[in-house]
Motif scaffolding. Structure first.
Motif, PDB file in Angstrom:
ATOM      1  N   PHE A  70      22.493 -54.516 -71.946  1.00 34.63           N
ATOM      2  CA  PHE A  70      23.905 -54.383 -72.310  1.00 34.63           C
ATOM      3  C   PHE A  70      24.107 -53.859 -73.734  1.00 34.63           C
ATOM      4  O   PHE A  70      25.246 -53.707 -74.165  1.00 34.63           O
ATOM      5  CB  PHE A  70      24.615 -55.736 -72.166  1.00 34.63           C
ATOM      6  N   ILE A  71      23.008 -53.608 -74.468  1.00 35.33           N
ATOM      7  CA  ILE A  71      23.142 -53.216 -75.881  1.00 35.33           C
ATOM      8  C   ILE A  71      22.959 -51.716 -76.028  1.00 35.33           C
ATOM      9  O   ILE A  71      23.938 -51.001 -76.199  1.00 35.33           O
ATOM     10  CB  ILE A  71      22.185 -54.034 -76.765  1.00 35.33           C
ATOM     11  N   HIS A  72      21.752 -51.227 -76.020  1.00 36.64           N
ATOM     12  CA  HIS A  72      21.488 -49.785 -76.064  1.00 36.64           C
ATOM     13  C   HIS A  72      20.034 -49.529 -75.700  1.00 36.64           C
ATOM     14  O   HIS A  72      19.229 -50.459 -75.604  1.00 36.64           O
ATOM     15  CB  HIS A  72      21.878 -49.147 -77.399  1.00 36.64           C
ATOM     16  N   THR A  73      19.715 -48.280 -75.496  1.00 38.11           N
ATOM     17  CA  THR A  73      18.388 -47.893 -75.013  1.00 38.11           C
ATOM     18  C   THR A  73      17.278 -48.323 -75.972  1.00 38.11           C
ATOM     19  O   THR A  73      16.227 -48.793 -75.540  1.00 38.11           O
ATOM     20  CB  THR A  73      18.325 -46.369 -74.790  1.00 38.11           C
ATOM     21  N   ALA A  74      17.500 -48.165 -77.272  1.00 35.16           N
ATOM     22  CA  ALA A  74      16.461 -48.545 -78.240  1.00 35.16           C
ATOM     23  C   ALA A  74      16.162 -50.038 -78.161  1.00 35.16           C
ATOM     24  O   ALA A  74      14.995 -50.445 -78.251  1.00 35.16           O
ATOM     25  CB  ALA A  74      16.883 -48.145 -79.653  1.00 35.16           C
ATOM     26  N   MET A  75      17.191 -50.854 -77.971  1.00 32.98           N
ATOM     27  CA  MET A  75      16.978 -52.298 -77.833  1.00 32.98           C
ATOM     28  C   MET A  75      16.207 -52.591 -76.547  1.00 32.98           C
ATOM     29  O   MET A  75      15.298 -53.422 -76.523  1.00 32.98           O
ATOM     30  CB  MET A  75      18.311 -53.045 -77.831  1.00 32.98           C
ATOM     31  N   PHE A  76      16.570 -51.896 -75.473  1.00 30.30           N
ATOM     32  CA  PHE A  76      15.861 -52.070 -74.206  1.00 30.30           C
ATOM     33  C   PHE A  76      14.379 -51.703 -74.354  1.00 30.30           C
ATOM     34  O   PHE A  76      13.506 -52.439 -73.882  1.00 30.30           O
ATOM     35  CB  PHE A  76      16.503 -51.228 -73.096  1.00 30.30           C
ATOM     36  N   VAL A  77      14.083 -50.585 -74.999  1.00 30.52           N
ATOM     37  CA  VAL A  77      12.685 -50.164 -75.189  1.00 30.52           C
ATOM     38  C   VAL A  77      11.922 -51.221 -75.991  1.00 30.52           C
ATOM     39  O   VAL A  77      10.781 -51.569 -75.664  1.00 30.52           O
ATOM     40  CB  VAL A  77      12.612 -48.781 -75.877  1.00 30.52           C
ATOM     41  N   THR A  78      12.557 -51.753 -77.029  1.00 31.95           N
ATOM     42  CA  THR A  78      11.911 -52.770 -77.857  1.00 31.95           C
ATOM     43  C   THR A  78      11.583 -54.011 -77.023  1.00 31.95           C
ATOM     44  O   THR A  78      10.451 -54.505 -77.045  1.00 31.95           O
ATOM     45  CB  THR A  78      12.807 -53.148 -79.051  1.00 31.95           C
ATOM     46  N   VAL A  98      20.546 -44.277 -80.822  1.00 33.89           N
ATOM     47  CA  VAL A  98      19.950 -45.457 -80.199  1.00 33.89           C
ATOM     48  C   VAL A  98      20.197 -45.491 -78.696  1.00 33.89           C
ATOM     49  O   VAL A  98      19.632 -46.319 -77.997  1.00 33.89           O
ATOM     50  CB  VAL A  98      20.463 -46.768 -80.857  1.00 33.89           C
ATOM     51  N   GLY A  99      20.998 -44.586 -78.195  1.00 32.28           N
ATOM     52  CA  GLY A  99      21.243 -44.485 -76.761  1.00 32.28           C
ATOM     53  C   GLY A  99      22.354 -45.398 -76.288  1.00 32.28           C
ATOM     54  O   GLY A  99      22.880 -46.215 -77.030  1.00 32.28           O
ATOM     55  N   LYS A 100      22.663 -45.236 -75.046  1.00 28.39           N
ATOM     56  CA  LYS A 100      23.728 -46.031 -74.418  1.00 28.39           C
ATOM     57  C   LYS A 100      23.132 -47.258 -73.748  1.00 28.39           C
ATOM     58  O   LYS A 100      21.940 -47.311 -73.458  1.00 28.39           O
ATOM     59  CB  LYS A 100      24.435 -45.167 -73.374  1.00 28.39           C
ATOM     60  N   PRO A 101      23.976 -48.260 -73.464  1.00 29.81           N
ATOM     61  CA  PRO A 101      23.499 -49.414 -72.699  1.00 29.81           C
ATOM     62  C   PRO A 101      23.056 -49.003 -71.296  1.00 29.81           C
ATOM     63  O   PRO A 101      23.625 -48.068 -70.724  1.00 29.81           O
ATOM     64  CB  PRO A 101      24.719 -50.331 -72.616  1.00 29.81           C
ATOM     65  N   LEU A 102      22.067 -49.665 -70.752  1.00 30.88           N
ATOM     66  CA  LEU A 102      21.659 -49.404 -69.376  1.00 30.88           C
ATOM     67  C   LEU A 102      22.709 -49.907 -68.404  1.00 30.88           C
ATOM     68  O   LEU A 102      22.905 -49.346 -67.337  1.00 30.88           O
ATOM     69  CB  LEU A 102      20.315 -50.070 -69.075  1.00 30.88           C
ATOM     70  N   ILE A 103      23.399 -50.983 -68.783  1.00 30.47           N
ATOM     71  CA  ILE A 103      24.504 -51.524 -67.999  1.00 30.47           C
ATOM     72  C   ILE A 103      25.720 -51.556 -68.922  1.00 30.47           C
ATOM     73  O   ILE A 103      25.693 -52.199 -69.975  1.00 30.47           O
ATOM     74  CB  ILE A 103      24.194 -52.942 -67.483  1.00 30.47           C
TER      75      ILE A 103
END
Length: 189
Positions: A117-125, A181-186
């Motif tokens: 729900f945050i952004h792509t960079a957070m998801f990758v981390t 940082v990209g968009k949220p996945l959801i």
């Protein structure tokens, strides 16, 4: 009352998380002893992340509050395990540390889902952190050869955290989005 801009505590939390994660992987690859990791784990990865988490609370960011205080506590806890082992006070076996890591894997699943729900960079981390924990879990329960793979995955995790730190700092300084940082996945609502 004057409105003044507040600094973003995530830069310190991400910096501490990234640095200590990177140093520990250097250790796991056999490049450095535990001394530097213990020092930075207690000071930067532990204490500084706790402070960042408490400041995220003040900013109203529950995810940052929970993540930085959790992983700050992880680093302090891991440092205490190493100290107790060195002093032969309540020593932890390889499987004891494995169960410690399994518990952290489980809490990381929650943060990983939150990262959608945050952004792509957070998801990758968080995806790389979760994958690294799973590999470390397996390595502590009989598949030692996975330590190298875990170290590589967790180096990616550390660099992803630093990328987010750099994006916050550089985007703020430039007054525009220099690092994406990209968009949220959801999408939120």
């Amino acid at each position: 009352m004057q409105n003044s801009k507040l600094g973003n505590p995530a830069v310190v939390g991400l910096g501490g998380f990234g640095l200590t994660t990177l140093l520990l992987q250097f250790h796991n690859l056999g490049w450095v002893g535990l001394g530097p990791i213990l020092a930075m784990g207690i000071i930067f990865g532990g204490t500084a992340q706790l402070v960042a988490g408490f400041l995220e609370h003040k900013m109203g960011n529950n995810f940052g509050f929970a993540a930085f205080t959790a992983y700050g506590s992880f680093w302090i806890g891991l440092g205490i395990i190493w100290i107790l082992n060195h002093l032969q006070v309540y020593p932890s076996s390889h499987s004891d540390v494995g169960f410690f890591l399994v518990a952290w894997t489980l809490i990381t699943v929650i943060f990983w889902v939150g990262s959608f729900f945050i952004h792509t960079a957070m998801f990758v981390t968080f995806a790389s952190l979760l994958a690294g924990f799973v590999l470390l879990d397996l390595a502590h329960f009989g598949f030692e050869t996975l330590n190298t793979a875990a170290a590589i995955v967790l180096i990616v995790c550390a660099l992803a955290a630093w990328y987010m730190m750099a994006a916050i700092i550089l985007n703020d300084l430039a007054g525009r989005e220099v690092l994406k940082v990209g968009k949220p996945l959801i999408a939120n609502k």
